[in-house]
Design a protein around this motif. Structure first.
Motif, PDB file in Angstrom:
ATOM      1  N   VAL A  47      34.239  67.513  15.897  1.00  8.77           N
ATOM      2  CA  VAL A  47      34.713  66.647  16.978  1.00  8.77           C
ATOM      3  C   VAL A  47      35.436  67.452  18.042  1.00  8.77           C
ATOM      4  O   VAL A  47      35.236  67.280  19.236  1.00  8.77           O
ATOM      5  CB  VAL A  47      35.641  65.557  16.408  1.00  8.77           C
ATOM      6  CG1 VAL A  47      36.295  64.770  17.538  1.00  8.77           C
ATOM      7  CG2 VAL A  47      34.839  64.624  15.505  1.00  8.77           C
ATOM      8  N   ASP A  50      32.927  69.432  20.131  1.00 14.36           N
ATOM      9  CA  ASP A  50      32.191  68.596  21.092  1.00 14.36           C
ATOM     10  C   ASP A  50      33.096  68.160  22.240  1.00 14.36           C
ATOM     11  O   ASP A  50      32.661  68.046  23.383  1.00 14.36           O
ATOM     12  CB  ASP A  50      31.631  67.351  20.391  1.00 14.36           C
ATOM     13  CG  ASP A  50      30.456  67.705  19.475  1.00 14.36           C
ATOM     14  OD1 ASP A  50      29.891  68.795  19.682  1.00 14.36           O
ATOM     15  OD2 ASP A  50      30.147  66.918  18.567  1.00 14.36           O
ATOM     16  N   SER A  84      25.983  64.534  24.965  1.00 18.64           N
ATOM     17  CA  SER A  84      26.481  65.683  24.219  1.00 18.64           C
ATOM     18  C   SER A  84      26.801  66.844  25.153  1.00 18.64           C
ATOM     19  O   SER A  84      27.822  67.528  25.000  1.00 18.64           O
ATOM     20  CB  SER A  84      25.449  66.096  23.172  1.00 18.64           C
ATOM     21  OG  SER A  84      25.888  67.246  22.468  1.00 18.64           O
ATOM     22  N   MET A  87      29.986  66.105  26.952  1.00 18.64           N
ATOM     23  CA  MET A  87      31.147  66.288  26.081  1.00 18.64           C
ATOM     24  C   MET A  87      31.562  67.754  26.019  1.00 18.64           C
ATOM     25  O   MET A  87      32.744  68.086  26.098  1.00 18.64           O
ATOM     26  CB  MET A  87      30.805  65.776  24.676  1.00 18.64           C
ATOM     27  CG  MET A  87      30.628  64.267  24.605  1.00 18.64           C
ATOM     28  SD  MET A  87      32.191  63.401  24.660  1.00 18.64           S
ATOM     29  CE  MET A  87      32.840  63.831  23.062  1.00 18.64           C
ATOM     30  N   TYR A  92      34.210  63.717  30.398  1.00 24.43           N
ATOM     31  CA  TYR A  92      34.320  62.483  29.624  1.00 24.43           C
ATOM     32  C   TYR A  92      34.099  61.248  30.492  1.00 24.43           C
ATOM     33  O   TYR A  92      33.340  60.351  30.127  1.00 24.43           O
ATOM     34  CB  TYR A  92      35.703  62.400  28.977  1.00 24.43           C
ATOM     35  CG  TYR A  92      36.077  63.625  28.204  1.00 24.43           C
ATOM     36  CD1 TYR A  92      35.287  64.076  27.159  1.00 24.43           C
ATOM     37  CD2 TYR A  92      37.227  64.352  28.513  1.00 24.43           C
ATOM     38  CE1 TYR A  92      35.632  65.217  26.445  1.00 24.43           C
ATOM     39  CE2 TYR A  92      37.573  65.488  27.809  1.00 24.43           C
ATOM     40  CZ  TYR A  92      36.772  65.924  26.774  1.00 24.43           C
ATOM     41  OH  TYR A  92      37.101  67.045  26.078  1.00 24.43           O
ATOM     42  N   TYR A 104      26.908  57.164  26.873  1.00 22.93           N
ATOM     43  CA  TYR A 104      27.008  56.459  25.594  1.00 22.93           C
ATOM     44  C   TYR A 104      26.978  54.947  25.792  1.00 22.93           C
ATOM     45  O   TYR A 104      26.368  54.209  24.997  1.00 22.93           O
ATOM     46  CB  TYR A 104      28.291  56.870  24.861  1.00 22.93           C
ATOM     47  CG  TYR A 104      28.209  58.233  24.221  1.00 22.93           C
ATOM     48  CD1 TYR A 104      27.123  58.583  23.420  1.00 22.93           C
ATOM     49  CD2 TYR A 104      29.221  59.176  24.400  1.00 22.93           C
ATOM     50  CE1 TYR A 104      27.048  59.833  22.830  1.00 22.93           C
ATOM     51  CE2 TYR A 104      29.152  60.425  23.805  1.00 22.93           C
ATOM     52  CZ  TYR A 104      28.054  60.752  23.023  1.00 22.93           C
ATOM     53  OH  TYR A 104      27.987  61.986  22.439  1.00 22.93           O
ATOM     54  N   VAL A 116      25.564  56.526  16.561  1.00 22.86           N
ATOM     55  CA  VAL A 116      25.979  57.794  17.176  1.00 22.86           C
ATOM     56  C   VAL A 116      26.834  57.528  18.409  1.00 22.86           C
ATOM     57  O   VAL A 116      27.912  58.117  18.596  1.00 22.86           O
ATOM     58  CB  VAL A 116      24.749  58.648  17.532  1.00 22.86           C
ATOM     59  CG1 VAL A 116      25.184  59.908  18.295  1.00 22.86           C
ATOM     60  CG2 VAL A 116      23.974  59.019  16.284  1.00 22.86           C
ATOM     61  N   ASP A 119      30.257  55.849  17.371  1.00 21.90           N
ATOM     62  CA  ASP A 119      31.201  56.814  16.803  1.00 21.90           C
ATOM     63  C   ASP A 119      31.733  57.778  17.858  1.00 21.90           C
ATOM     64  O   ASP A 119      32.917  58.128  17.876  1.00 21.90           O
ATOM     65  CB  ASP A 119      30.523  57.592  15.672  1.00 21.90           C
ATOM     66  CG  ASP A 119      30.222  56.703  14.464  1.00 21.90           C
ATOM     67  OD1 ASP A 119      30.806  55.599  14.387  1.00 21.90           O
ATOM     68  OD2 ASP A 119      29.393  57.116  13.627  1.00 21.90           O
ATOM     69  N   ALA A 120      30.849  58.238  18.714  1.00 25.90           N
ATOM     70  CA  ALA A 120      31.263  59.192  19.744  1.00 25.90           C
ATOM     71  C   ALA A 120      32.285  58.565  20.696  1.00 25.90           C
ATOM     72  O   ALA A 120      33.280  59.206  21.067  1.00 25.90           O
ATOM     73  CB  ALA A 120      30.042  59.675  20.527  1.00 25.90           C
ATOM     74  N   GLU A 123      35.628  58.309  18.744  1.00 24.47           N
ATOM     75  CA  GLU A 123      36.277  59.590  18.493  1.00 24.47           C
ATOM     76  C   GLU A 123      36.705  60.287  19.785  1.00 24.47           C
ATOM     77  O   GLU A 123      37.666  61.063  19.800  1.00 24.47           O
ATOM     78  CB  GLU A 123      35.335  60.490  17.695  1.00 24.47           C
ATOM     79  CG  GLU A 123      35.047  59.971  16.296  1.00 24.47           C
ATOM     80  CD  GLU A 123      33.955  60.779  15.608  1.00 24.47           C
ATOM     81  OE1 GLU A 123      33.380  61.651  16.268  1.00 24.47           O
ATOM     82  OE2 GLU A 123      33.687  60.521  14.417  1.00 24.47           O
ATOM     83  N   THR A 124      35.994  60.019  20.852  1.00 27.09           N
ATOM     84  CA  THR A 124      36.283  60.704  22.128  1.00 27.09           C
ATOM     85  C   THR A 124      37.295  59.939  22.969  1.00 27.09           C
ATOM     86  O   THR A 124      37.793  60.466  23.958  1.00 27.09           O
ATOM     87  CB  THR A 124      34.973  60.875  22.927  1.00 27.09           C
ATOM     88  OG1 THR A 124      33.974  61.387  22.064  1.00 27.09           O
ATOM     89  CG2 THR A 124      35.162  61.832  24.088  1.00 27.09           C
TER      90      THR A 124
END
Length: 338
Positions: A47, A50, A84, A87, A92, A104, A116, A119-120, A123-124
């Motif tokens: 994480v 990324d 990706s 990131m 962001y 996303y 995917v 979650d991204a 987490e981001t």
């Protein structure tokens, strides 16, 4: 049963159970350590890799080199790939149209429930919130509002949004206060400049009036002197004229008068007054030993009056045709309007 036998049996049972407990604790510790190194730590490193670091790490990568892209024409896999990439470059929330959150969110719009993307975004979120906070601190308020709105699409109930909105409102109010303070300072400077200009104009006008009055007095003194000379030339000498040693007798005559300078502090305060000066006119017609006899108000115009009187010029007093020193007193007026 014998009590000593029972106590010994209990001690042997506790001694046999202790190694088992220690073995169980050791197994639990080993499992926890293995989980940390094999599961949690690799996940956190992935994480962080990324996202480009810790959420508190300032975002320093520029966004101007990433132009907007047509997300509508991209497939889910393309969107994930672009997300990706964004990131890794710490894009962001910005620039608009080419950032990880928009990619996303578009994935979730095209394929709801995509794990995917979900979650991204989750987490981001802290990293993106940190980037939005930096935008607020840079006082780019329109961009900060756009980034907060983008964050709210990903997680509308996240309490961080409330904090960011509060910081944005506080920065806006601070900027408004600073701008108002600058306007007030500019207004005060304008008023001060206007007052200085008015004071300068008043001083120039007063100087012109004083110069005109001085010129008029000089003209009057010159005319009187010329008239006296004409009368003396026209008058016939009497037969029984007095001897040369018994010449004319008169007081000192002012031939050059210098008007005093109006003190700036008194002029600004609107103070008027007068000073009476005692002085001696020597045989050369120069002023000597000038000093203030009386003044109203005291110590306001004294210096200006003395400076002016010391520059006066006289024709000395005459006694039997010979110049002599004489004592005089003059009152000097200080008025703002003549």
């Amino acid at each position: 049963m014998d009590t000593r036998y029972m106590l010994g049996a209990r001690r042997r049972a506790r001694g046999a159970a202790r190694p088992i407990i220690l073995a169980v604790v050791a197994v639990i510790v080993l499992l926890a350590a293995a989980s940390w190194f094999l599961i949690f730590r690799p996940h956190q490193e992935l994480v962080a890799a990324d996202a480009g670091g810790h959420p508190s790490t300032p975002v320093t990568v520029g966004h101007a080199a990433a132009p907007p892209v047509n997300v509508e024409a991209m497939s889910v896999n393309q969107l994930l790939a672009e997300a990706s990439k964004a990131m890794k470059e710490q894009r962001y929330l910005a620039p608009e149209g080419n950032n990880a959150f928009e990619f996303y969110l578009k994935v979730l719009q095209k394929q709801p429930g995509n794990q995917v993307a979900s979650d991204a975004l989750r987490e981001t979120f802290p990293f993106a919130a940190s980037a939005a906070e930096q935008t607020i601190n840079q006082r780019n308020f329109d961009e900060a509002q756009r980034e907060i709105d983008l964050l709210s699409k990903a997680d509308p109930t996240n309490f961080t949004l409330t904090i960011l909105r509060s910081k944005l409102d506080a920065q806006r109010k601070t900027l408004d206060q600073e701008q108002q303070k600058q306007l007030d300072q500019q207004h005060q400077q304008q008023l001060a400049a206007q007052k200085a200009a008015a004071d300068k104009a008043a001083a120039e006008k007063l100087a012109q009036q004083q110069a005109a009055a001085e010129a008029a007095k000089r003209q009057q003194a010159l005319a009187a002197q010329q008239q006296a000379q004409q009368q003396a030339t026209a008058a016939p000498a009497p037969e029984s004229a007095a001897p040369a040693s018994a010449g004319a007798t008169r007081d000192a005559v002012l031939t050059r008068q210098v008007n005093p300078r109006y003190p700036t502090s008194a002029q600004r305060a609107g103070i008027e007054g007068w000073v009476e000066v005692d002085f001696t006119v020597d045989v050369e017609g120069d002023v000597r030993d000038a000093k203030v006899a009386e003044a109203q108000p005291r110590h306001v115009f004294d210096r200006s009056a003395l400076e002016a009187v010391n520059r006066w010029k006289f024709e000395p007093a005459m006694r039997d045709g010979k110049p002599v020193a004489s004592q005089l007193r003059r009152r000097i007026q200080f008025k703002l309007r003549q």
